[in-house]
Design a protein around this motif. Structure first.
Motif, PDB file in Angstrom:
ATOM      1  N   ASP A   3       0.896  -1.317   0.066  1.00 56.07           N
ATOM      2  CA  ASP A   3       0.115   0.001  -0.027  1.00 56.07           C
ATOM      3  C   ASP A   3       0.882   1.301   0.048  1.00 56.07           C
ATOM      4  N   GLN A  13       2.088   3.051   1.871  1.00 58.27           N
ATOM      5  CA  GLN A  13       2.876   3.364   3.129  1.00 58.27           C
ATOM      6  C   GLN A  13       4.053   2.339   2.978  1.00 58.27           C
ATOM      7  N   LYS A  55       3.600  -0.938   2.853  1.00 60.25           N
ATOM      8  CA  LYS A  55       2.920  -1.927   3.909  1.00 60.25           C
ATOM      9  C   LYS A  55       2.610  -3.066   3.138  1.00 60.25           C
ATOM     10  N   VAL A  99      -2.618  -7.358   3.100  1.00 60.13           N
ATOM     11  CA  VAL A  99      -2.866  -8.578   3.696  1.00 60.13           C
ATOM     12  C   VAL A  99      -4.238  -9.514   3.186  1.00 60.13           C
ATOM     13  N   TYR A 113      -7.267 -12.238   3.360  1.00 66.03           N
ATOM     14  CA  TYR A 113      -8.208 -12.674   4.362  1.00 66.03           C
ATOM     15  C   TYR A 113      -9.003 -14.022   3.615  1.00 66.03           C
ATOM     16  N   TRP A 168      -3.106 -13.389   6.376  1.00 71.46           N
ATOM     17  CA  TRP A 168      -3.175 -13.337   7.673  1.00 71.46           C
ATOM     18  C   TRP A 168      -3.243 -14.696   8.571  1.00 71.46           C
ATOM     19  N   TRP A 202      -4.631 -15.980  10.876  1.00 68.07           N
ATOM     20  CA  TRP A 202      -5.981 -16.847  11.293  1.00 68.07           C
ATOM     21  C   TRP A 202      -6.923 -17.148  10.030  1.00 68.07           C
ATOM     22  N   ARG A 249     -10.100  -9.336  15.377  1.00 70.99           N
ATOM     23  CA  ARG A 249      -8.615  -9.486  15.489  1.00 70.99           C
ATOM     24  C   ARG A 249      -7.786  -9.080  14.179  1.00 70.99           C
ATOM     25  N   ALA A 250      -8.478  -9.436  13.123  1.00 75.52           N
ATOM     26  CA  ALA A 250      -8.060  -8.921  11.651  1.00 75.52           C
ATOM     27  C   ALA A 250      -7.842  -7.343  11.812  1.00 75.52           C
ATOM     28  N   ASP A 259      -5.018  -6.359  14.295  1.00 71.15           N
ATOM     29  CA  ASP A 259      -3.753  -6.705  13.621  1.00 71.15           C
ATOM     30  C   ASP A 259      -3.290  -5.718  12.461  1.00 71.15           C
ATOM     31  N   TRP A 260      -4.104  -5.526  11.829  1.00 78.45           N
ATOM     32  CA  TRP A 260      -4.009  -4.508  10.626  1.00 78.45           C
ATOM     33  C   TRP A 260      -3.710  -3.074  11.386  1.00 78.45           C
ATOM     34  N   SER A 286      -0.086  -1.000  10.898  1.00 78.99           N
ATOM     35  CA  SER A 286      -0.121   0.065  10.186  1.00 78.99           C
ATOM     36  C   SER A 286       0.275   1.262  11.365  1.00 78.99           C
TER      37      SER A 286
END
Lengths: 566, 336
Positions: free
Chosen positions: A241, A243, A245, A248, A250, A269, A271, B143-144, B147-148, B152
């Protein structure tokens, strides 16, 4: 011949183990590097979990810090181990612990068989790289970076500034042309061996040790010397992205990932049970030969960045409240402000609505209530017609109305009797198309039955307000599209301004303009103005109105009918 | 902002912390399970009073989002709230009969609990009638999101409180225990919010919505604030200033972008307007323990006597977070 995977891991080791098992079970050797910073206990547990797999080994552990040489060093150690321990490996695939294979290994093997001499590595010169964050691109190779960016940000920045100021430049070793690209590559044994065995290796290492983010440039630069065929793209789907980073993935990206036809995706991710379940279950037996095609995912992430950096124009909400001048559009759609027309033409909103099909409100900022179209008390988005609510924050009222009615052109009447505070916003708004007939506010006074002293006072007040409004509209900072006619000019030739308003609104225009608007009866208006003058007040905004009591204004008929009927 | 102003804010923050420390004596543990809080657990903190009927669904909703532990302050309930909460396996609950008002509307108690138990945890501070909705909340656990946010380097997450109401009169559909209140209060106002900046704390001040429209059309300045920052990676030096509207240090209040972009944000669905409110309003009127001499409740009380209909033709029916994002009531920002 097969492909071997080098995995760099520092978190979610259970997921890394799962992926390593997946590859190992399909006859792909795996060498795992675990960051030295990971607790020994966790490392031991991973080693134990992999003990049943002879083709999974661990390389010497290094403490890895983002942006530093340590990452390359860890890679080198693992690659060495891979090349020596598993002679059947022809391609080495560099992956991370949060990577997930999206297609069956057989498909990857077949693909690499078809491209047996190709090195898949994104490798682009610094001039052509659009993605670097923080402005360090070519300077990554010419400055020194002894301080940690993560832990010593201020020192890092200061030292960079200092070097720029004194004009320090490192010498790039002869023969090297700096290239950059994604950290995740898939190289052939031949190329890797040449890089590792190169006589200049020591010199190159000395140089790259002090380069900023060498994991994105060491192999990317050296392949240009040693490779015979480079495909400059990564087989790993990995998006960053704005920045810098990584994006992710899902569970809800399952379909997208499926359709991308990429071989490996990062980062997942930990999980995301469903992703791991589905993609590690093994292929459906149908070997596809599709080329990786991350287009759709690219678009989604590009849109996310766009949303974060530019946002939706004209939207004001709890996480977007731009400073003045930074709105990327004060409002979200063009609208027309019709100043004075309502006083001169009977039921002007209805007429204009018929002529253009756009939504025409009465005096939205009127003194009694917000006159929404069709006399509604509440309007789209549950905007209330309460004057107090509206005038508590007129800007929010207007921007909300336009946001709520996206897709439908809005117009409304305005005049000096209305809430004044909103005009400065409209003047600064390129979406505003403001048409003014100056002096028309006098017509309701002329037709009212109030006593003349009160009329005179009110006329003076309104004229003062409108003069100020006109000055604002004519000022140099105006971004709105403004057109001003004096009332005398308008009465002379009313269809011309009306036509230009209709054209501007531009929805299947003119088709319905069969009926001319009805102008209010102005007989005696000239005398009325003269009376005001006789009382010592100078009404000047109307233009030159003949005093002749028998003056009959031009019939308000469309003169250029053919033009209207186009 | 001048250095003296900044220093004044620092002193103010210290003052709230001291106050929260002093108020610790108000709180008697009914059931303290905080030893079961593990590293990385996500917490909910809340003050309740006679909310027994709402609790089962509240707990169910937040457990489904992935909350690991709940911290409750029971302010003098007489309907079995405390006993019920003490019986839940993932709840710690403290009891007090002290004045809600003198604990700065419960915030001193909450600040106290957060400082003691929430340090380094993502913590959601909500009332029992507030339901947190965030981007992708139907497919990703909380939690997603945290975590993000961690990745950041973001420490706080902003929302707007969205007043939900039923179609028809409030008393028409009585609320049953365990029921999703949004099934009854399904409607909301989509586009009548007013935002201004509060320069002192750098937060946005949002008013409007159904409450301003129905209860405060003549006195919009008295309409309640709708800006809330409920989700914070707590640090023991943080403190909530006024409800969860703003925090100190004030950098935590910068949950909005000032240069045209959108930061990610969520919504608190506010299911206050149920049949239970009528009773509540008269009780709270009598107690006089609410903000601004309970002016808000006074206004409800007056209007509620006529059993009002908040619904209007332009009310929007709640579907999911994607609808809210399209309407511009929340944003995914750069989370995709």
């Amino acid at each position: 011949m097969t492909v071997g995977f080098v995995m760099l891991c520092h978190e979610a080791l259970n997921r890394a183990a799962q992926v390593a098992r997946h590859w190992a079970e399909r006859d792909c050797p795996v060498v795992i590097h675990v960051d030295r910073r990971v607790a020994d206990k966790r490392f031991d547990r991973l080693v134990a979990a992999m003990s049943g797999y002879p083709n999974v080994t661990f390389s010497e552990r290094r403490r890895c810090e983002w942006g530093t040489w340590s990452l390359v060093e860890a890679t080198q150690l693992a690659v060495d181990k891979m090349l020596h321990q598993f002679p059947e490996v022809r391609h080495v695939y560099l992956a991370s612990g949060s990577c997930l294979p999206l297609r069956p290994v057989e498909e990857l093997k077949a693909y690499l068989d078809r491209h047996h001499d190709v090195d898949f590595i994104e490798s682009v010169t610094t001039e052509d790289v659009p993605w670097t964050v923080g402005g360090l691109d070519a300077e990554r190779f010419t400055l020194r970076f002894p301080f940690s960016w993560k832990r010593r940000r201020r020192l890092f920045d200061t030292y960079v500034r200092l070097q720029r100021r004194v004009g320090f430049r490192r010498r790039i070793p002869p023969g090297l042309e700096p290239h950059m690209g994604s950290q995740w590559w898939c190289l052939t044994r031949r190329t890797l061996t040449r890089i590792q065995d190169s006589p200049e290796r020591a010199a190159h290492e000395r140089y790259f040790r002090r380069v900023w983010i060498p994991d994105e440039s060491y192999y990317q630069t050296l392949v240009r010397q040693h490779s015979e065929r480079i495909e400059s793209r990564s087989l790993t789907l990995s998006k960053f992205d704005f920045q810098g980073k990584p994006h992710v993935f899902y569970d809800d990206h399952l379909q997208l990932l499926h359709r991308s036809d990429c071989f490996v995706a990062r980062k997942i991710w930990p999980w995301s049970d469903r992703l791991y379940d589905v993609f590690l279950k093994g292929g459906d037996g149908m070997a596809r030969r599709a080329e990786p095609n991350p287009g759709k995912i690219d678009r989604i992430f590009a849109k996310a960045v766009e949303r974060r950096t530019r946002g939706r124009s004209g939207l004001y909400m709890q996480s977007r409240f731009p400073n003045r001048g930074w709105e990327n559009g004060v409002t979200c759609a063009p609208y027309s402000v019709l100043h004075g027309f309502g006083d001169l033409i009977e039921d002007f909103p209805t007429w204009l609505h018929r002529a253009t099909d756009c939504r025409v409100h009465g005096h939205l900022f009127g003194p009694d209530r917000a006159e929404f179209a069709d006399g509604q008390r509440v309007y789209t988005g549950a905007l209330s017609d309460s004057v107090d609510l509206r005038d508590y924050n007129p800007e929010a009222f207007l921007t909300s109305l336009l946001w709520n009615t996206r897709g439908e052109r809005q117009s409304f009447l305005y005049g000096p009797r209305d809430t004044g505070g909103i005009l400065s916003l409209m003047v600064a708004d390129p979406n505003a198309q403001i048409s003014v007939v100056s002096g028309a506010w006098a017509v309701p006074l002329f037709r009212s039955a109030q006593d003349f002293a009160a009329v005179r006072r009110e006329a003076a007040r309104l004229q003062k307000i409108e003069s100020a409004q006109l000055a604002l509209l004519r000022s140099g900072q105006t971004k709105a599209r403004v057109r001003i006619w004096s009332m005398a000019d308008f009465v002379e030739a009313p269809m011309e301004p009306l036509q230009s308003i209709i054209d501007e609104i531009g929805t299947r225009a003119a088709r319905n303009v069969s009926e001319a608007p009805t102008m209010v009866d102005l007989t005696g208006f000239g005398q009325f103005l003269q009376n005001l003058k006789n009382e010592g007040m100078q009404p000047h905004l109307m233009g030159d109105f003949p005093v002749n009591p028998n003056y009959d204004p031009a019939p308000a008929e469309p003169r250029r009918r053919p033009y209207l009927m186009r | 902002m001048s250095l003296t102003r900044l220093y004044a804010l620092r002193l103010q923050r210290k003052r709230w912390l001291v106050r929260a420390f002093r108020k610790r004596r108000d709180l008697t543990p009914l059931k303290d399970r905080t030893r079961s809080i593990r590293r990385g657990h996500i917490l909910v903190a809340s003050t309740v009073r006679n909310e027994r009927i709402r609790l089962p669904y509240f707990l169910q909703y937040y457990r489904a989002l992935g909350i690991n532990h709940f911290l409750f302050v029971d302010n003098g309930s007489t309907d079995g709230t405390g006993v019920y909460l003490a019986g839940q396996p993932d709840v710690s609950v403290w009891y007090t009969t002290a004045s809600y008002k003198r604990a700065r509307f419960g915030m001193d108690w909450i600040n106290r609990l957060l400082r003691q138990y929430a340090h380094a945890h993502w913590t959601l501070t909500v009332d029992v009638d507030e339901f947190f909705v965030f981007p992708f909340s139907d497919t990703r656990p909380i939690r997603a999101l945290t975590d993000w946010l961690d990745a950041s380097s973001i420490r706080s997450f902003g929302t707007i409180m969205l007043d939900m109401y039923p179609k028809g009169q409030l008393t028409e559909h009585p609320y049953r225990e365990g029921q999703n209140p949004i099934e009854i209060a399904t409607w909301f106002d989509a586009g009548n919010y007013m935002i201004s900046r509060n320069h002192r704390y750098a937060n946005l001040w949002i008013q409007g919505g159904a409450r301003a429209r129905a209860f405060f059309p003549e006195q919009p300045w008295r309409a309640p604030a709708l800006n809330k920052i409920p989700l914070v990676k707590w640090h023991r030096d943080f403190t909530y200033v006024s409800s969860t509207h703003m925090l100190l240090p004030r950098g935590l209040n910068l949950v909005y972008d000032e240069w045209g972009g959108e930061k990610p944000s969520g919504v608190l669905l506010h299911a206050k307007f149920l049949d239970t409110l009528t009773e509540k309003a008269s009780e709270e009127m009598a107690r006089g323990e609410h903000y601004a001499a309970s002016a808000e409740y006074l206004s409800y009380y007056r209007t509620l006597q006529n059993n009002p209909v908040m619904w209007c033709k332009w009310s929007e029916r709640y579907i999911n977070w994607r609808q809210l994002e399209i309407l511009g009531l929340m944003s995914k920002g750069n989370w995709a």
